[in-house]
Write an enzyme that holds these catalytic residues in place. Structure first.
Site, PDB file in Angstrom:
ATOM      1  N   ARG A  16      21.020  -2.096  -0.297  1.00  0.00           N
ATOM      2  CA  ARG A  16      19.496  -2.770  -0.557  1.00  0.00           C
ATOM      3  C   ARG A  16      19.595  -3.726   0.720  1.00  0.00           C
ATOM      4  O   ARG A  16      19.290  -3.839   1.773  1.00  0.00           O
ATOM      5  CB  ARG A  16      19.270  -3.108  -1.746  1.00  0.00           C
ATOM      6  CG  ARG A  16      17.714  -3.279  -1.663  1.00  0.00           C
ATOM      7  CD  ARG A  16      17.466  -4.830  -1.133  1.00  0.00           C
ATOM      8  NE  ARG A  16      18.078  -5.988  -1.876  1.00  0.00           N
ATOM      9  CZ  ARG A  16      17.967  -7.349  -1.377  1.00  0.00           C
ATOM     10  NH1 ARG A  16      17.281  -7.497  -0.381  1.00  0.00           N
ATOM     11  NH2 ARG A  16      18.519  -8.211  -2.104  1.00  0.00           N
ATOM     12  N   CYS A 239      17.973 -10.884   5.002  1.00  0.00           N
ATOM     13  CA  CYS A 239      16.528 -10.780   4.873  1.00  0.00           C
ATOM     14  C   CYS A 239      15.785 -10.821   6.386  1.00  0.00           C
ATOM     15  O   CYS A 239      15.721 -11.641   7.136  1.00  0.00           O
ATOM     16  CB  CYS A 239      15.943 -11.698   4.096  1.00  0.00           C
ATOM     17  SG  CYS A 239      14.295 -11.845   3.932  1.00  0.00           S
TER      18      CYS A 239
HETATM   19  P1  HMG Z   1       0.553  -6.861   2.519  1.00  0.00           P
HETATM   20  O1  HMG Z   1       0.473  -6.423   3.734  1.00  0.00           O
HETATM   21  O2  HMG Z   1      -0.050  -8.137   1.911  1.00  0.00           O
HETATM   22  O3  HMG Z   1       0.114  -5.830   1.325  1.00  0.00           O
HETATM   23  O4  HMG Z   1       2.350  -6.696   2.162  1.00  0.00           O
HETATM   24  P2  HMG Z   1      -1.142  -5.525   0.695  1.00  0.00           P
HETATM   25  O5  HMG Z   1      -1.009  -5.746  -0.849  1.00  0.00           O
HETATM   26  O6  HMG Z   1      -2.200  -6.190   1.553  1.00  0.00           O
HETATM   27  O7  HMG Z   1      -1.238  -4.239   1.186  1.00  0.00           O
HETATM   28  C1  HMG Z   1      -1.167  -3.696   2.386  1.00  0.00           C
HETATM   29  C2  HMG Z   1      -0.506  -1.905   2.432  1.00  0.00           C
HETATM   30  O8  HMG Z   1       0.789  -2.076   2.069  1.00  0.00           O
HETATM   31  C3  HMG Z   1      -1.407  -1.145   1.604  1.00  0.00           C
HETATM   32  O9  HMG Z   1      -1.310   0.135   2.188  1.00  0.00           O
HETATM   33  C4  HMG Z   1      -0.712  -0.848   0.288  1.00  0.00           C
HETATM   34  O10 HMG Z   1      -0.926   0.002  -0.409  1.00  0.00           O
HETATM   35  C5  HMG Z   1       0.602  -0.990   0.992  1.00  0.00           C
HETATM   36  P3  HMG Z   1      -2.485   0.621   3.282  1.00  0.00           P
HETATM   37  O11 HMG Z   1      -3.749   0.763   2.300  1.00  0.00           O
HETATM   38  O12 HMG Z   1      -2.613  -0.319   4.305  1.00  0.00           O
HETATM   39  O13 HMG Z   1      -1.753   2.043   3.708  1.00  0.00           O
HETATM   40  N1  HMG Z   1       1.787  -1.763  -0.047  1.00  0.00           N
HETATM   41  C6  HMG Z   1       3.070  -1.107  -0.396  1.00  0.00           C
HETATM   42  N2  HMG Z   1       3.514  -0.080   0.196  1.00  0.00           N
HETATM   43  C7  HMG Z   1       4.768   0.349  -0.428  1.00  0.00           C
HETATM   44  N3  HMG Z   1       5.368  -0.515  -1.436  1.00  0.00           N
HETATM   45  C8  HMG Z   1       4.512  -1.653  -1.718  1.00  0.00           C
HETATM   46  C9  HMG Z   1       3.414  -1.866  -1.399  1.00  0.00           C
HETATM   47  N4  HMG Z   1       2.651  -2.828  -1.588  1.00  0.00           N
HETATM   48  C10 HMG Z   1       1.588  -2.840  -0.854  1.00  0.00           C
HETATM   49  N5  HMG Z   1       5.288  -2.414  -2.736  1.00  0.00           N
HETATM   50  C11 HMG Z   1       4.257  -6.608   0.843  1.00  0.00           C
HETATM   51  C12 HMG Z   1       2.917  -7.311   1.022  1.00  0.00           C
HETATM   52  C13 HMG Z   1       4.837  -7.088  -0.336  1.00  0.00           C
HETATM   53  C14 HMG Z   1       3.697  -5.173   0.371  1.00  0.00           C
HETATM   54  C15 HMG Z   1       4.801  -6.687   2.271  1.00  0.00           C
HETATM   55  O14 HMG Z   1       5.035  -8.093   2.476  1.00  0.00           O
HETATM   56  C16 HMG Z   1       6.344  -6.391   2.078  1.00  0.00           C
HETATM   57  O15 HMG Z   1       6.763  -5.177   1.599  1.00  0.00           O
HETATM   58  N6  HMG Z   1       7.382  -7.086   2.464  1.00  0.00           N
HETATM   59  C17 HMG Z   1       8.722  -6.846   2.235  1.00  0.00           C
HETATM   60  C18 HMG Z   1       9.564  -7.988   1.904  1.00  0.00           C
HETATM   61  C19 HMG Z   1      11.127  -7.490   1.668  1.00  0.00           C
HETATM   62  O16 HMG Z   1      11.623  -6.394   1.298  1.00  0.00           O
HETATM   63  N7  HMG Z   1      12.068  -8.461   1.797  1.00  0.00           N
HETATM   64  C20 HMG Z   1      13.612  -8.352   1.989  1.00  0.00           C
HETATM   65  C21 HMG Z   1      13.612  -8.305   0.579  1.00  0.00           C
HETATM   66  S1  HMG Z   1      13.934  -9.909  -0.464  1.00  0.00           S
HETATM   67  C22 HMG Z   1      15.248 -10.551   0.161  1.00  0.00           C
HETATM   68  O17 HMG Z   1      16.130  -9.995   1.005  1.00  0.00           O
HETATM   69  C23 HMG Z   1      15.892 -11.730  -0.432  1.00  0.00           C
HETATM   70  C24 HMG Z   1      16.949 -11.393  -1.318  1.00  0.00           C
HETATM   71  O18 HMG Z   1      18.288 -10.718  -1.152  1.00  0.00           O
HETATM   72  C25 HMG Z   1      17.820 -12.947  -2.134  1.00  0.00           C
HETATM   73  C26 HMG Z   1      17.865 -13.825  -0.810  1.00  0.00           C
HETATM   74  O19 HMG Z   1      19.070 -13.549  -0.377  1.00  0.00           O
HETATM   75  O20 HMG Z   1      17.282 -14.950  -0.808  1.00  0.00           O
HETATM   76  C27 HMG Z   1      16.451 -10.766  -2.630  1.00  0.00           C
HETATM   77 MG    MG Z   2      19.795 -11.558   0.086  1.00  0.00          MG
END
Ligand code: HMG
Ligand code: MG
Length: 300
Positions: A16, A239
């Protein structure tokens, strides 16, 4: 003398965190082979993938197939940022879900397009539903030391967020140094405080290794009583929405250090290196972790 646990649990985050920001498209078959080799190496807890927007993180677009096809061994997590992600994850058969939030508002907005408070308010309902369905919930807390946009984060802010997650009923907290800026003193201070405040919570530390301080930070966190660490085979990771977040601390190097200190993990370093060797041709940069380099030299 040093305080050392007898056993440490490694939560492998390579499939992931390791691959989410990878430039090359990594195919489903390769991801599954990587996951299965890691399982054969003794990994019992792993983040498989995330149910996030494929527009935001294209590399995780195959989440459903990964969950459906991965062998069910131990505790497998998938990340979900919101209700839609949690629903899709459950539909695919996920049994353990990791939600994620940044302590820093600016980072949280860049990462999931919501303020920290907005995320927490909507996660309250999501977590309540997951818990009533008997799902194990892990809460990942990003930017717990430094934020790439807001700078130093205060311990109080982290502990407030942890406390709210605990009151929502999460089973585990994974507290992250997202951009690899913490030093061992800061690692000790934060984890010592969290252990004091929340002695009964499953507490995990997640270090990125941008400045090569992650191994020292793990050692310091062990002094505070932490015995669970997120690590990534090959040191892959980062990230996409945290500038400066390079790879996670490497599983093979952490496990080697732990074994050399007499701490058990149940993980075979040589087999982790085999998994790294399998994924290495599919990523866009050379893998040069300490134990993997030794393994490569031996096998060439
Ligand atoms: P948004 O644009 O605000 O979403 O993004 P929305 O709620 O306005 O919806 C827009 C569209 O996205 C819609 O589809 C939703 O259905 C769809 P449309 O009508 O346009 O076809 N949608 C989704 N599709 C699939 N899966 C979902 C989902 N939610 C809405 N869950 C959102 C908000 C959260 C979706 C977006 O910002 C996003 O996907 N961000 C990804 C962030 C990410 O993956 N970051 C990396 C992981 S965190 C990390 O790495 C840190 C960690 O390792 C710890 C550390 O090191 O700090 C854990
Ligand atoms: Mg991380």
């Amino acid at each position: 003398m040093f305080i050392l646990p007898k056993n440490v649990t490694i939560i492998e985050v390579g499939p992931r965190d390791g691959l989410q920001n990878e430039k090359n498209h990594v195919g489903e078959e390769e991801k599954l082979e990587f996951i299965h080799l890691l399982q054969s190496a003794g990994i019992k807890e792993m983040e498989l993938t995330s149910f996030v927007s494929p527009k935001w993180v294209p590399q995780m677009a195959d989440a459903k197939n990964i969950v459906e096809k991965a062998k069910k061994i131990g505790r497998q997590f998938v990340l979900a940022p919101n209700e839609k992600g949690a629903d899709l994850a459950i539909e695919a058969g996920a049994e353990n879900i990791a939600v994620f939030v940044g302590v820093s508002n600016t980072f949280n907005k860049k990462n999931i397009n919501r303020t920290t408070i907005e995320s927490m308010n909507s996660l309250e309902l999501v977590i309540a539903k997951l818990k009533s369905d008997g799902i194990f919930v892990r809460a990942c807390i990003s930017t717990a030391f430094y934020c790439p946009y807001e700078g130093k984060i205060e311990i109080e802010e982290v502990s407030k967020l942890c406390s709210r997650f605990i009151s929502m009923g999460v089973d585990e907290l994974s507290v992250a140094d997202t951009i690899g800026m913490a030093n061992p003193m800061e690692s000790y201070e934060l984890f010592n405080r969290l252990k004091d405040l929340f002695p009964d919570v499953l507490l995990t530390a997640h270090f990125h290794d941008t400045r090569k301080m992650a191994i020292a930070n793990i050692f310091a966190a062990m002094q505070a009583g932490v015995n669970r660490f997120d690590t990534s085979a090959g040191g892959l990771g980062g990230c996409p929405f945290a500038p400066g977040a390079t790879g996670n601390v490497a599983t093979e190097d952490v496990v080697h250090m732990l074994h050399s200190l007499g701490i058990e993990t149940g993980i075979d370093v040589e087999k982790i290196c085999e998994a790294v060797g399998m994924i290495a041709p599919h990523v866009s940069h050379p893998i040069e972790t300490g134990m993997y380099k030794l393994y490569k030299n031996r096998s060439s």
